[in-house]
Write a protein that holds these residues in place. Structure first.
Motif, mmCIF file in Angstrom:
data_model
loop_
_atom_site.group_PDB
_atom_site.id
_atom_site.type_symbol
_atom_site.label_atom_id
_atom_site.label_comp_id
_atom_site.label_asym_id
_atom_site.label_seq_id
_atom_site.Cartn_x
_atom_site.Cartn_y
_atom_site.Cartn_z
ATOM 1 N N THR A 193 9.365 61.430 -26.809
ATOM 2 C CA THR A 193 7.996 60.913 -26.781
ATOM 3 C C THR A 193 6.953 62.009 -26.620
ATOM 4 O OG1 THR A 193 8.235 60.490 -24.412
ATOM 5 C CG2 THR A 193 8.726 58.673 -25.923
ATOM 6 N N ASN A 194 7.376 63.238 -26.378
ATOM 7 C CA ASN A 194 6.476 64.394 -26.404
ATOM 8 C C ASN A 194 7.009 65.320 -27.492
ATOM 9 O OD1 ASN A 194 4.530 64.296 -23.911
ATOM 10 N ND2 ASN A 194 6.518 63.600 -23.179
ATOM 11 N N PHE A 195 6.373 65.316 -28.643
ATOM 12 C CA PHE A 195 6.960 65.978 -29.790
ATOM 13 C C PHE A 195 6.028 67.028 -30.378
ATOM 14 C CE2 PHE A 195 5.157 61.875 -30.851
ATOM 15 C CZ PHE A 195 4.256 62.166 -31.852
ATOM 16 N N SER A 196 6.640 67.964 -31.062
ATOM 17 C CA SER A 196 5.923 69.037 -31.741
ATOM 18 C C SER A 196 6.532 69.184 -33.123
ATOM 19 C CB SER A 196 6.050 70.340 -30.944
ATOM 20 O OG SER A 196 5.340 71.386 -31.558
ATOM 21 N N LEU A 197 5.698 69.163 -34.162
ATOM 22 C CA LEU A 197 6.180 69.157 -35.537
ATOM 23 C C LEU A 197 5.498 70.245 -36.351
ATOM 24 C CD1 LEU A 197 5.868 65.308 -36.109
ATOM 25 C CD2 LEU A 197 7.963 66.528 -35.577
ATOM 26 N N LYS A 198 6.292 70.943 -37.159
ATOM 27 C CA LYS A 198 5.714 71.927 -38.073
ATOM 28 C C LYS A 198 5.371 71.229 -39.383
ATOM 29 C CE LYS A 198 6.370 76.464 -40.212
ATOM 30 N NZ LYS A 198 7.280 77.621 -40.399
ATOM 31 N N ILE A 199 4.110 71.320 -39.779
ATOM 32 C CA ILE A 199 3.623 70.696 -41.005
ATOM 33 C C ILE A 199 3.550 71.772 -42.076
ATOM 34 C CG2 ILE A 199 1.859 69.227 -42.016
ATOM 35 C CD1 ILE A 199 3.128 68.048 -39.521
ATOM 36 N N ASN A 200 4.331 71.624 -43.134
ATOM 37 C CA ASN A 200 4.367 72.604 -44.218
ATOM 38 C C ASN A 200 3.609 72.090 -45.440
ATOM 39 O OD1 ASN A 200 6.195 74.612 -42.975
ATOM 40 N ND2 ASN A 200 7.691 72.958 -43.057
ATOM 41 N N GLY A 201 3.498 72.931 -46.441
ATOM 42 C CA GLY A 201 2.881 72.524 -47.698
ATOM 43 C C GLY A 201 1.381 72.374 -47.647
ATOM 44 N N LEU A 202 0.721 73.060 -46.709
ATOM 45 C CA LEU A 202 -0.735 72.986 -46.614
ATOM 46 C C LEU A 202 -1.374 73.983 -47.586
ATOM 47 C CD1 LEU A 202 -1.037 72.797 -42.714
ATOM 48 C CD2 LEU A 202 -0.861 70.918 -44.359
ATOM 49 N N SER A 203 -2.677 73.861 -47.754
ATOM 50 C CA SER A 203 -3.418 74.753 -48.648
ATOM 51 C C SER A 203 -4.155 75.818 -47.842
ATOM 52 C CB SER A 203 -4.425 73.953 -49.474
ATOM 53 O OG SER A 203 -3.774 72.982 -50.252
ATOM 54 N N ILE A 204 -4.317 76.981 -48.447
ATOM 55 C CA ILE A 204 -4.977 78.105 -47.783
ATOM 56 C C ILE A 204 -6.459 77.795 -47.563
ATOM 57 C CG2 ILE A 204 -5.680 80.511 -48.101
ATOM 58 C CD1 ILE A 204 -3.112 80.990 -49.588
ATOM 59 N N GLY A 205 -6.960 78.177 -46.375
ATOM 60 C CA GLY A 205 -8.382 78.054 -46.086
ATOM 61 C C GLY A 205 -8.922 76.643 -46.183
ATOM 62 N N THR A 206 -8.146 75.679 -45.722
ATOM 63 C CA THR A 206 -8.527 74.273 -45.851
ATOM 64 C C THR A 206 -8.580 73.614 -44.476
ATOM 65 O OG1 THR A 206 -7.454 74.177 -48.020
ATOM 66 C CG2 THR A 206 -7.915 72.081 -46.930
ATOM 67 N N THR A 207 -9.593 72.773 -44.263
ATOM 68 C CA THR A 207 -9.700 72.025 -43.012
ATOM 69 C C THR A 207 -8.920 70.728 -43.127
ATOM 70 O OG1 THR A 207 -11.863 72.956 -42.482
ATOM 71 C CG2 THR A 207 -11.277 70.884 -41.402
ATOM 72 N N TYR A 208 -8.075 70.455 -42.138
ATOM 73 C CA TYR A 208 -7.278 69.233 -42.094
ATOM 74 C C TYR A 208 -7.613 68.450 -40.830
ATOM 75 C CZ TYR A 208 -4.329 70.969 -45.888
ATOM 76 O OH TYR A 208 -3.870 71.422 -47.096
ATOM 77 N N TYR A 209 -7.548 67.130 -40.966
ATOM 78 C CA TYR A 209 -7.757 66.225 -39.842
ATOM 79 C C TYR A 209 -6.424 65.544 -39.539
ATOM 80 C CZ TYR A 209 -12.586 67.041 -41.175
ATOM 81 O OH TYR A 209 -13.775 67.646 -41.493
ATOM 82 N N TYR A 210 -6.136 65.366 -38.261
ATOM 83 C CA TYR A 210 -4.848 64.773 -37.911
ATOM 84 C C TYR A 210 -4.981 63.919 -36.661
ATOM 85 C CZ TYR A 210 -4.418 68.283 -34.183
ATOM 86 O OH TYR A 210 -4.621 69.046 -33.059
#
Length: 430
Positions: A193-210
């Protein structure tokens, strides 16, 4: 004996099947159990299970007992759900976890058994009410933000009963306020229930909301606070070695200098993991020849560095590769953690880049890292002109930087077009 009256029980025949109070009642699940009073031989020849119906499904002119009695009479359940049970526990106990319930809803349920002679018995009905789905969902901070990836964290708190039926994770989107499922929905379902995930496949110099989310039925979602991060830009790639062009700190597609990055066939802007001639888009298998896409593809539509990184980025030229060899000191380096070999290229101004021993991919086989052998680390791309018979050179691409470990030999030479190599881009604002 079950067919005979017991003089000590006031003349009542023992019930064939009796249902117990529901257990582990959560927002969308509950566990039902019942006891069947049959001989062992009869039990294993019988069919049994549970009947349940929500108050909302129950016909207005019918009680739950009448609904279940009708099933016992004609074998048809006109509303609700029939849930057979396969296994039976010692003592004639049957147990079933039912899922997909609606939260904050009242359910009536009964147990049934169909004996070997075809007679159906149902228990009296009981009821339970599901709980409200109200997990506490928190979005953590973004860490280890790179060019193509980031590590995001989150947490959920809920009852054990809800936890076993919930799906939770992190939603990532380029648009603020984006609802489920977002552009990237990374599921974490391992009871952590306390997790950490690596998110791959993102774009360079881009703002993401999560934001973290949790759902028990796939219909209603509980969200954590929306947060944002911005991946590293191409400006963060630039290393000034005091040469005619700036060099990238990483191979194309790599987040950090240690990574090999993606592998590309000559003139292709999409990564390739086969290095197969017959999958090379500029090879004509019927004529056994290669398509001419120009003698110099640097900065063109065939240059993966330009297409993927933008204006000013391109593949290095032969002169720039030679300049790197002539004006920098190259030292072999063994990584202390993964023991992989690579090369540190140090310039006179004190800056340096690291070239991992990434090798190549040829017909699906990787030649990365062989002790005391060459490291093919940079793909450069122009077909030589005026160097002999063009027919013999048409399947070559120019140029590969070869750095030999054991002999300390360094050279710029030819490579085969369809073999996939990593790319080390250069930046030239001119």
């Amino acid at each position: 004996f079950t067919a005979c009256n017991n003089e000590d029980d006031g003349g009542q025949t023992p019930s064939t099947i009796s249902v117990n109070a529901a257990q582990n009642v959560a927002s969308t699940t509950a566990t039902l159990s019942a006891v069947i009073n049959l001989s062992t031989n009869e039990l294993y020849k019988s069919d049994f299970g549970f009947l349940y119906v929500s108050e909302a499904e129950l016909p207005s002119d019918m009680s739950a007992d009448l609904l279940f009695s009708d099933f016992a009479s004609n074998g048809i359940l006109t509303a609700g759900t029939k849930k057979p049970v396969v296994n039976i526990e010692q003592g004639g106990i049957i147990r079933q976890r039912i899922e997909g319930l609606s939260e904050q809803s009242k359910y009536y349920y009964s147990a049934y058994v169909i004996t070997p002679n075809g007679k159906c018995h149902v228990s009296s009905s009981l009821s339970f009410t599901t709980e409200q789905y109200s997990p506490v969902v928190n979005s953590g901070e973004a860490k280890s933000i790179n060019f193509y990836s980031a590590v995001l964290s989150g947490s959920v708190e809920m009852s054990d009963a809800d936890l076993s039926s919930s799906t939770y994770g992190i939603i990532v989107s380029k648009t603020s306020g984006k609802g489920y499922p977002g552009e990237k929905n990374v599921v974490c379902k391992n009871n952590n229930t306390n997790f950490s995930l690596k998110i791959n496949g993102l774009s360079i110099g881009t703002t993401y909301y999560y934001r973290t989310y949790s759902t028990a039925d796939g219909k209603r979602y509980v969200y954590g606070e929306e947060k944002s991060f911005t991946t590293k830009s191409t400006d963060d790639m630039i290393v000034d070695l005091g040469l005619s062009v700036k060099w990238s700190c990483c191979n194309l597609g790599a987040d950090i200098p240690d990574e090999f990055g993606d592998y590309y066939q000559w003139g292709c802007v999409e990564p390739n993991l086969t290095g197969d001639k017959f999958e090379y888009p500029y090879y004509e298998k019927f004529t056994n020849s290669y398509v001419d896409i120009g003698e110099n593809i640097c900065g063109t539509e065939y240059d993966a560095a330009t297409v993927l990184l933008g204006e000013g980025w391109r593949l290095p030229t032969k002169d720039e590769l030679q300049e790197l060899l002539d004006k920098c000191i190259i030292e072999t380096y063994h990584h202390p953690e993964n023991k992989m070999r690579g090369f540190v290229v140090k310039s006179e101004n004190g800056n340096s880049i690291y070239l991992p021993s990434a090798g190549c991919i040829s017909s699906g086989h990787s030649s990365a890292y062989v002790e005391n052998s060459m490291s093919m680390v940079i793909l450069q791309l122009e077909i030589p002109s005026g160097t002999g018979d063009k027919e013999n050179l048409e399947f070559f691409n120019y140029l590969l930087l070869h750095i030999f470990d054991g002999t300390k030999k360094q050279e710029v030479s030819l490579g085969v077009k369809h073999i996939a190599y990593p790319i080390r881009p250069v930046y030239d604002p001119k």
